[in-house]
Design an enzyme around this catalytic site. Sequence first.
Site, PDB file in Angstrom:
ATOM      1  N   ASP A   1      -4.801  15.294 -18.166  1.00  0.00           N
ATOM      2  CA  ASP A   1      -5.112  13.745 -18.135  1.00  0.00           C
ATOM      3  C   ASP A   1      -4.585  13.749 -19.675  1.00  0.00           C
ATOM      4  O   ASP A   1      -5.320  13.875 -21.006  1.00  0.00           O
ATOM      5  CB  ASP A   1      -7.032  13.560 -18.097  1.00  0.00           C
ATOM      6  CG  ASP A   1      -7.303  12.024 -18.157  1.00  0.00           C
ATOM      7  OD1 ASP A   1      -6.461  11.252 -18.991  1.00  0.00           O
ATOM      8  OD2 ASP A   1      -8.351  11.659 -17.834  1.00  0.00           O
TER       9      ASP A   1
ATOM     10  N   ARG B   1       1.106  -1.274   0.257  1.00  0.00           N
ATOM     11  CA  ARG B   1       0.220  -0.262  -0.157  1.00  0.00           C
ATOM     12  C   ARG B   1       0.379   1.863  -0.308  1.00  0.00           C
ATOM     13  O   ARG B   1       0.555   2.555  -0.875  1.00  0.00           O
ATOM     14  CB  ARG B   1      -0.934  -0.037   1.314  1.00  0.00           C
ATOM     15  CG  ARG B   1      -2.102   1.385   0.840  1.00  0.00           C
ATOM     16  CD  ARG B   1      -2.770   1.383   2.581  1.00  0.00           C
ATOM     17  NE  ARG B   1      -3.018   0.560   3.102  1.00  0.00           N
ATOM     18  CZ  ARG B   1      -2.092   1.717   4.435  1.00  0.00           C
ATOM     19  NH1 ARG B   1      -1.765   2.936   4.103  1.00  0.00           N
ATOM     20  NH2 ARG B   1      -2.626   1.026   5.383  1.00  0.00           N
TER      21      ARG B   1
ATOM     22  N   TYR C   1     -13.877  13.368 -19.141  1.00  0.00           N
ATOM     23  CA  TYR C   1     -14.606  12.559 -19.129  1.00  0.00           C
ATOM     24  C   TYR C   1     -15.221  11.919 -18.257  1.00  0.00           C
ATOM     25  O   TYR C   1     -15.110  12.637 -16.842  1.00  0.00           O
ATOM     26  CB  TYR C   1     -12.883  11.594 -18.518  1.00  0.00           C
ATOM     27  CG  TYR C   1     -13.115   9.778 -18.011  1.00  0.00           C
ATOM     28  CD1 TYR C   1     -13.295   8.766 -18.707  1.00  0.00           C
ATOM     29  CD2 TYR C   1     -13.522   9.562 -16.800  1.00  0.00           C
ATOM     30  CE1 TYR C   1     -13.872   7.119 -18.831  1.00  0.00           C
ATOM     31  CE2 TYR C   1     -13.574   7.952 -16.150  1.00  0.00           C
ATOM     32  CZ  TYR C   1     -14.103   7.129 -17.579  1.00  0.00           C
ATOM     33  OH  TYR C   1     -13.989   6.093 -17.528  1.00  0.00           O
TER      34      TYR C   1
ATOM     35  N   LYS D   1      -6.360   1.667 -20.345  1.00  0.00           N
ATOM     36  CA  LYS D   1      -6.040   2.100 -21.612  1.00  0.00           C
ATOM     37  C   LYS D   1      -4.834   1.701 -22.496  1.00  0.00           C
ATOM     38  O   LYS D   1      -4.429   0.738 -22.603  1.00  0.00           O
ATOM     39  CB  LYS D   1      -6.671   3.411 -21.709  1.00  0.00           C
ATOM     40  CG  LYS D   1      -7.602   3.829 -21.136  1.00  0.00           C
ATOM     41  CD  LYS D   1      -8.673   3.230 -21.446  1.00  0.00           C
ATOM     42  CE  LYS D   1      -9.662   3.342 -20.005  1.00  0.00           C
ATOM     43  NZ  LYS D   1     -10.804   5.141 -19.938  1.00  0.00           N
TER      44      LYS D   1
END
Length: 388
Positions: free
Chosen positions: A181, A55, A109, A206
């Site tokens: 982005d 983490r 988005y 992606k």
Amino acid sequence: METKKMRFETQLIHGGEPSPLIERAITMPIFQSSTYEIGADSLGEINYHDIRYVRLNNTPNHLALHAKIAQLEQAESAVVTSSGMSAITSALLGLVAKGEHVLAQDNLYGGTVHFLKEFFPQMGREVTFFPADDTANLAQYSKGNTRAIYVESTSNPLLKIPDLKEVVRFAKKQGLLSMIDNTFPSPANFNPIPFGFDVALHSATKYLNGHSDVVAGAIVSSKAILQKLMPLFNHLGGCLDPHACFLLHRGLKTLSVRVSYQNSSALKIAKALEGCSKVAKVIYPGLPSHPDHVRAREWFRGFGGMLSFEFDGTAIQADQALKKLKIPFLAPSLGGVESLYVRPATASHSGISKQDREKLGIKDSLVRVSIGLEAPEDLIEDFIEVLN
Ligand SMILES: *Cc1c(COP(=O)(O)O)cnc(C)c1O
């Protein structure tokens, strides 16, 4: 190997790789261990964020990936995240404080828009959306407490490219943090950090991974900005699992060959679609008819693998025709090896009213296609059969 001065394709393969190799393994091994032994030398003085733990984003799989992605984006640092949305929400929450304001492009988005509109204000932050083609008037939307400006290098599904030069200039002049982005172009086609942006965000789901088998993201920035962000990010817990790190690492190595093939296929397919009788309009930044073609040509190394077109007919007629396509799957997401298509009005933009969609220029008959790695000739034949 010192790869900082080498070319992008070489950096994809060798950048950030362990040197010397781990147990002489050519491929970065998976360290499927959640926790790590504390060395006797650090007993009694260890800082929480220096403990090695999945983490805390500091296992060998994380570190190699961070170094590689930072190099690909020509940035100082990068951190991988459990999804693109984790990268976006963590960066926004960590870098924009309570009481501060963000200027955001209006056609972002869907998940980002929803987060900024619905949840950001609940968390004491403010947002104003500005039209992507109105960057000349950014000062009008700015306020005394504006902290950051947030854009996308290529928007979905109209593939608009805002005046990124003006965004950077305005941000620097006003002392704002500029965030972008960069999912659609990927670092193969565009590098926002040397262009002047402070923070680049990715849905690595992606193009970066490229095989539709991992959900991941990345935050790319300077050392100082990531250092500021990491304590919060470590507690929010949006870490990428070591096995997913391995898959992303493997996928990344072929980014350049994939994206250059997709750039080339998408242009061929866009041109072929222009000649189809049931296509009213083709939207692709590589076509001179695209309103942002000149920006794409000047700033990007390729026009990308995403294209959209308006079907000449009703949405129902579009669905009936497209159902006959043999190769592309009807599915959300993008950037993988298989071609996918969606009608944004029923997918990414279904949460927005028809009226608001039309205001954004998204007709119900608009179809978005993510071009995969199939032979472009086969895709063209498939589209022509259905759309001519
Ligand atoms: C898919 C996508 C996201 C969200 O990424 P996830 O990995 O699905 O969380 C963010 N921005 C853009 C531009 C995207 O295409």
